[in-house]
Design an enzyme around this catalytic site. Structure first.
Site, mmCIF file in Angstrom:
data_model
loop_
_atom_site.group_PDB
_atom_site.id
_atom_site.type_symbol
_atom_site.label_atom_id
_atom_site.label_comp_id
_atom_site.label_asym_id
_atom_site.label_seq_id
_atom_site.Cartn_x
_atom_site.Cartn_y
_atom_site.Cartn_z
ATOM 1 N N CYS A 98 -48.922 81.561 87.694
ATOM 2 C CA CYS A 98 -49.877 81.624 86.583
ATOM 3 C C CYS A 98 -49.304 82.619 85.583
ATOM 4 O O CYS A 98 -48.088 82.665 85.385
ATOM 5 C CB CYS A 98 -51.278 82.003 87.075
ATOM 6 S SG CYS A 98 -51.373 83.632 87.817
ATOM 7 N N CYS A 116 -59.319 91.139 81.590
ATOM 8 C CA CYS A 116 -59.155 90.708 80.201
ATOM 9 C C CYS A 116 -57.742 90.187 79.965
ATOM 10 O O CYS A 116 -57.529 89.294 79.161
ATOM 11 C CB CYS A 116 -59.473 91.843 79.235
ATOM 12 S SG CYS A 116 -61.244 92.146 79.097
#
Ligand SMILES: [Zn+2]
Length: 411
Positions: A369, A201
């Site tokens: 990232c 998540c």
């Protein structure tokens, strides 16, 4: 029909309700399906909430409000501001505090009658059976595969039902696993997905309300199991789609070959990090992050053959005049939140956009990232495409914002 005498006997064996409790639970007591006996059963019950995050929050809150007598909380984390979008058991006032302490504060404020047992620890193969043994029902509110398999196996081994829930982006699942008659999590998912395939998540995002929806379903199942009423989600997987607002159930079968609940060849808890093919989560940083002391300066620390570069080392190299090609592989909506000026190719497009990488095959490339998971995948893709000097930025832009440029926002 139960004889009055028999009923009185059962009620006498269960913990009594005070007049204050009778007033508090009156809406339950007038339901024939709950009644005095049911409410006493709730008071006698012990439920363990694994995790006090998105799912654990509504779970623990509603179980506390409903009068479950003993609630155990397992968590090792501290409350972060980014938790508050969904973890309604915590508040602004408890940011930075241990989650179990923060949750206890909220739950005690809600219902003083409930006994809260705090397990301020990471659930592991070494402690799970010991922790589980004192509870009647386990509610799995974890957010990673290794803990999910651990909870499952520990439930099967201790014979405790597992009220399971999981969430991702706009979708959720719920079921009741590890009962005597029904299947377990391994019957449904015998093997974990390859590491990195299913983003967490923290990487993929989640609608803040969704864990509320799914956690309340788990809490409902817990209450039904304690009361022995209705039809629990045993042998059924509930699929929740918040965008379409549709609920579907799939029938699940117990797998006779299941090593946990079928053949019972799993007789003790295993190494779940290894089973899921991942490095053990760090207790101090994000789940995917190798802490900087584990990453040696020259990138000698490799994951799947990709050297890992720390943010400190990258900064030092840039300051010294080195010019590695830095590639951001997040999504455009993340780039809009914060970026360090590196060109952007989302991880899913890297393979098809190799031609857009404007450097020679032997030029040094540093991929980043958000926290280092997707960039690891992209780095492997680049390596397979023939680039010979690809590194992964450990900790991603989050580590950069924490350690190098603290003016940057974290998300
Ligand atoms: Zn099974």
């Amino acid at each position: 029909m139960i004889a009055t005498e028999e009923l009185t006997e059962t009620i006498n064996e269960l913990p009594k309700l005070s007049n204050e409790e009778i007033a508090r639970y009156s809406r339950h007591l007038i339901l024939p399906e709950v009644g005095m006996e049911g409410q006493q059963r709730l008071k006698a019950a012990k439920v363990l909430c694994v995790g006090t995050g998105g799912l654990g929050a509504p779970l623990a809150l509603y179980l506390t409000a409903a009068g479950v007598g003993t609630i155990g909380l397992v968590d090792f984390d501290v409350v972060d501001e980014s938790n508050l979008q969904r973890q309604v058991i915590h508040s602004q006032a408890t940011v930075g505090k241990l989650k179990v302490d923060s949750a206890e504060l909220m739950l005690k404020g809600l219902n003083k009658n409930v006994n809260i047992i705090k397990h301020n620890t990471m659930l592991t193969s070494a402690n799970a059976l010991e922790i589980f043994k004192d509870y009647d029902v386990i509610a799995d509110g974890t957010d990673n595969f290794q803990t999910r398999y651990l909870v499952n196996d520990a439930c099967v081994l201790t014979g405790k039902p597992n009220a399971y829930g999981s969430i991702f982006r706009f979708e959720g699942q719920a079921s009741v696993f590890a009962t005597e008659e029904g299947p377990c999590y391994r019957c449904l998912y015998p093997e974990p997905p390859p590491p990195g395939l299913v983003p967490s998540c923290a990487e993929g995002g989640v609608l803040g309300i969704l864990p509320g929806l799914v956690g309340v379903i788990q809490a409902t199942e817990v209450i039904k199991l304690i009361l022995g009423i209705g039809e629990p989600l045993i042998g059924r997987l509930l699929l929740v789609d918040a965008l379409g607002m549709s609920f579907r159930t799939l029938k699940l079968r117990k797998n006779p070959e299941c090593p946990a609940c079928g053949t019972r060849e799993i007789k003790e808890l295993i190494d779940y990090d290894q089973f899921c093919g991942i490095a053990p989560p760090s207790t101090t940083n994000g789940p995917l992050e190798a802490s900087s002391h584990g990453v040696t300066p020259q990138g000698a620390h490799k994951i799947e053959g990709i050297p890992q570069l720390s943010v400190e080392e990258l900064k030092k190299r840039i300051d010294a005049g080195d010019k590695p090609f830095i590639l951001d592989v997040r999504e455009p909506h993340e780039y809009a939140i914060v970026n360090i000026g590196a060109p952007l190719i989302p991880v899913g497009q890297v393979a098809s956009r190799i031609k857009d990488i404007p450097v020679a095959k032997d030029h040094e490339i540093v991929v980043h990232c958000k926290t280092g998971g997707r960039s690891q995948k992209a780095a492997l893709t680049l390596k397979q495409a023939g680039f010979t000097n690809v590194k992964n930025l450990a900790g991603g832009i989050t580590a950069w914002a924490e350690k190098i440029d603290t003016s940057l926002p974290k998300y």
